[in-house]
Design a protein around this motif. Sequence first.
Motif, PDB file in Angstrom:
ATOM      1  N   ILE A 620     -14.360  23.598  -6.937  1.00  0.00           N
ATOM      2  CA  ILE A 620     -13.998  24.757  -6.894  1.00  0.00           C
ATOM      3  C   ILE A 620     -12.612  25.051  -6.922  1.00  0.00           C
ATOM      4  O   ILE A 620     -12.262  25.806  -7.672  1.00  0.00           O
ATOM      5  CB  ILE A 620     -14.572  25.128  -5.397  1.00  0.00           C
ATOM      6  CG1 ILE A 620     -16.158  25.086  -5.185  1.00  0.00           C
ATOM      7  CG2 ILE A 620     -13.983  26.654  -5.028  1.00  0.00           C
ATOM      8  CD1 ILE A 620     -16.531  25.434  -3.847  1.00  0.00           C
ATOM      9  N   ALA A 621     -11.783  24.229  -6.450  1.00  0.00           N
ATOM     10  CA  ALA A 621     -10.493  24.303  -6.491  1.00  0.00           C
ATOM     11  C   ALA A 621      -9.906  24.399  -8.142  1.00  0.00           C
ATOM     12  O   ALA A 621      -9.430  25.011  -8.555  1.00  0.00           O
ATOM     13  CB  ALA A 621      -9.599  23.320  -5.811  1.00  0.00           C
ATOM     14  N   LEU A 622     -10.440  23.397  -8.875  1.00  0.00           N
ATOM     15  CA  LEU A 622     -10.054  23.147 -10.326  1.00  0.00           C
ATOM     16  C   LEU A 622     -10.639  24.441 -10.907  1.00  0.00           C
ATOM     17  O   LEU A 622      -9.746  24.911 -11.797  1.00  0.00           O
ATOM     18  CB  LEU A 622     -10.694  21.903 -10.946  1.00  0.00           C
ATOM     19  CG  LEU A 622     -10.733  21.722 -12.368  1.00  0.00           C
ATOM     20  CD1 LEU A 622      -9.178  21.651 -12.835  1.00  0.00           C
ATOM     21  CD2 LEU A 622     -11.485  20.676 -12.945  1.00  0.00           C
ATOM     22  N   ALA A 623     -11.851  24.865 -10.673  1.00  0.00           N
ATOM     23  CA  ALA A 623     -12.488  25.975 -11.376  1.00  0.00           C
ATOM     24  C   ALA A 623     -11.512  27.530 -11.208  1.00  0.00           C
ATOM     25  O   ALA A 623     -11.164  28.188 -11.983  1.00  0.00           O
ATOM     26  CB  ALA A 623     -13.921  26.291 -11.137  1.00  0.00           C
ATOM     27  N   SER A 624     -11.024  27.525  -9.760  1.00  0.00           N
ATOM     28  CA  SER A 624     -10.611  28.554  -9.344  1.00  0.00           C
ATOM     29  C   SER A 624      -8.888  28.878  -9.559  1.00  0.00           C
ATOM     30  O   SER A 624      -8.396  29.751  -9.602  1.00  0.00           O
ATOM     31  CB  SER A 624     -10.381  29.000  -7.693  1.00  0.00           C
ATOM     32  OG  SER A 624     -10.125  27.785  -7.200  1.00  0.00           O
ATOM     33  N   THR A 625      -8.314  27.680  -9.897  1.00  0.00           N
ATOM     34  CA  THR A 625      -6.936  27.637  -9.974  1.00  0.00           C
ATOM     35  C   THR A 625      -6.700  27.210 -11.350  1.00  0.00           C
ATOM     36  O   THR A 625      -5.489  27.192 -12.018  1.00  0.00           O
ATOM     37  CB  THR A 625      -6.105  26.532  -9.041  1.00  0.00           C
ATOM     38  OG1 THR A 625      -6.419  25.172  -9.277  1.00  0.00           O
ATOM     39  CG2 THR A 625      -6.442  26.740  -7.586  1.00  0.00           C
ATOM     40  N   GLY A 626      -7.393  26.838 -12.184  1.00  0.00           N
ATOM     41  CA  GLY A 626      -7.425  26.275 -13.610  1.00  0.00           C
ATOM     42  C   GLY A 626      -6.697  27.301 -14.306  1.00  0.00           C
ATOM     43  O   GLY A 626      -5.627  26.886 -15.102  1.00  0.00           O
TER      44      GLY A 626
END
Length: 715
Positions: A620-626
């Motif tokens: 989720i973090a990768l998707a949301s901050t990418g």
Amino acid sequence: MHRQIAGKLTGPVTKWIVLVGVLVLLGIFGSLAGKLTSVQNNEAESWLPQSAESTQAIKRLEAFQDPNDLVTTVVYYRESGLTDEDLAAIETDATEIAKIEGVSNVITPQGAQTAGIPAPYVSEDGQVAKLDFTINRGDALWEDMPDVADEIRDITAIDGVEVYVAGAGGTTADQAAAFAGMDGRLLLITLCAVVLILLVSYRSPILWALPIFCAVVSLGIAMGVLYLLAKYADMTINGQTQFIMTVLVIGAGTDYALLLVARYREELRRHEDRHEAMAFALHRAAPAIFASASTVVVGLLCLMFAELNSTAGLGPANAVAVAVTFLVMVTLLPALLVICGRWVFWPFIPRFGTAEPTESGFWARTGNRIAPRPRKVWIFTTIALLVVALGALRLDTSGIPNDETYVAGHDVESVAGNELLVEHGLVDASSPIQIVADTDQADAVVGAMDGIEGIQQATVVAEQDGTSLILANLTADPLDDQSIEAVHEVRDAVHSVDGAHAQVGGWTAVTIDIEEASSRDNKVVIPIMLIAVMLILMGLLRALTSPLILIGTVILSFGAALGLSGLVFDLVYDRPHTDPGFPLYAFVFLVALGIDYNIFLMTRVREETVTKGTRRGSLIALASTGGVITAAGIVLAATFGALATMPLTFALQIGTAIALGVLLDTMIVRSVLVTAINLDLGGKIWWPHALDRKPPVVPPEDTSDPAPEPESVTV
């Protein structure tokens, strides 16, 4: 408490107070920004450690010569051989040159012969002749030298003869001309690059203006503050510090803006009142921005442990600039966004109640591809980066020779003139070896240098208060390997004379001392900085394993960036030699800035881990901050890449290295390597904290502050 502070900063009334307050500060400090150049200290002594032999020699040399004296050489060249008329014209030129303000000690070929000067002034093949003189205009010499060089060119013009203004004076003239207006051009190029990237990222013809305006305000205030610190607090500022500060403030400020604007856009979909939306956005984004800025500030302050004055001075000055940038970005930018309202996002205005994009973007798909085999991914990525890092073996940090000082294709008159002198067996007398010694042992010092290859016969040229000045001209370029070896041998020889208290100075000696100090600084400052950054990460993430992993990945990223740089410098730029301080500068900026993106990512991972566990939280973090981090990385790479537009090799190299390193970090290290390790280790990354050793805690529904959805940024 954070939310209360954020709300007070962005309220219906306080937003105007914040705006007026920051603009008042801009008026006060911005009016001083233009004076920063006037307090720069670019003298060699200001760059060297006080303990260096050449620094001590410079101080003792003040008894014999004004530190503002600059020896200049005019080089005459005719391929078919200089005629008697040419040589007579040179004597006439000398009379006119002597009339120039500040010029003294003019020496011509005929004058040298009459005075019995042993060094030849006409080459054996008759193609080259030279004329030497000293010029001194005090502190105004740097600004005046390009005009002086133009005046000399007008005086020395001879049909069929190529004339070059060379020596130390010619080098100064060329450098001053290269830097003239460079601060403004560099700022303009940097801003244009950032504007283009923000236009693509935001897809708005309006929104980009606010981060840019805030970044310029940050730069203006920071320059004013640094002017006062340099003038009244003895802070060392030089040209190198100032041009790095320009790109650092614009790049870091835009990065902070990207993160804040992305959060604000999320909250605008959840809150009808934009003031409330900004309060929540600032509450969520400010801690990550603060941690990021703190890492950069602490990393830069670690440079204070450097022995080299130029390096030690660069750290505090840029740390102040980053701190100012952080304060402006969490005060002025939120105020402007709230004042402008939702329309500033046009045409893609985030309406209240509309859905946030789902986890189906590029970075979400990247995470899903990593998830089935994370161990294989991080092992393969690590090996690939280690192989790339081998390119660092091509780096030569012994210093940049004169013929590589400027970028390829940038013809420089002083360099061409100096090369002609060396090729035709003449000596550049503007950069001799300078030895100061006790007068009663001066003859012994001169005798000790007999037979040293690469220098002409040493002579005592002056004596005062029991101290003598001894000069020995070099027979090659002052930064050539032969000259460097000669100075080492001279030092060994004169130091062996008992009771002489001999010290060796001159430009070659200065270069040697800079290289030695830089080598020491690499061994001292780099470990200190790693420990400092490690402590910050431990406090932020409240863990030990994940900070160690992040430090390891950043070091690996740095090594790979040096490897790529080594290949590019040698094979593409044809500039394999680098400044001795290059590795440390590259390390400081790549580690301090590279860890930023890990902070942005890992703070989100930790947030999601509480409710969803580490592995799911990592995706989720990768998707949301990418999107945000990628855009931020491209912005920072572009700003430092703007240094490549400067004609100096050092600027080209440091800009290229940081741009490559940042792109490598955002595209591969942070997105692939760190995510793969998180997925492989799971909750172990939070050891010794028990964050992921118990079932995730599902918080009660909070309609006023729902959990953030993945954010999308077009790149």
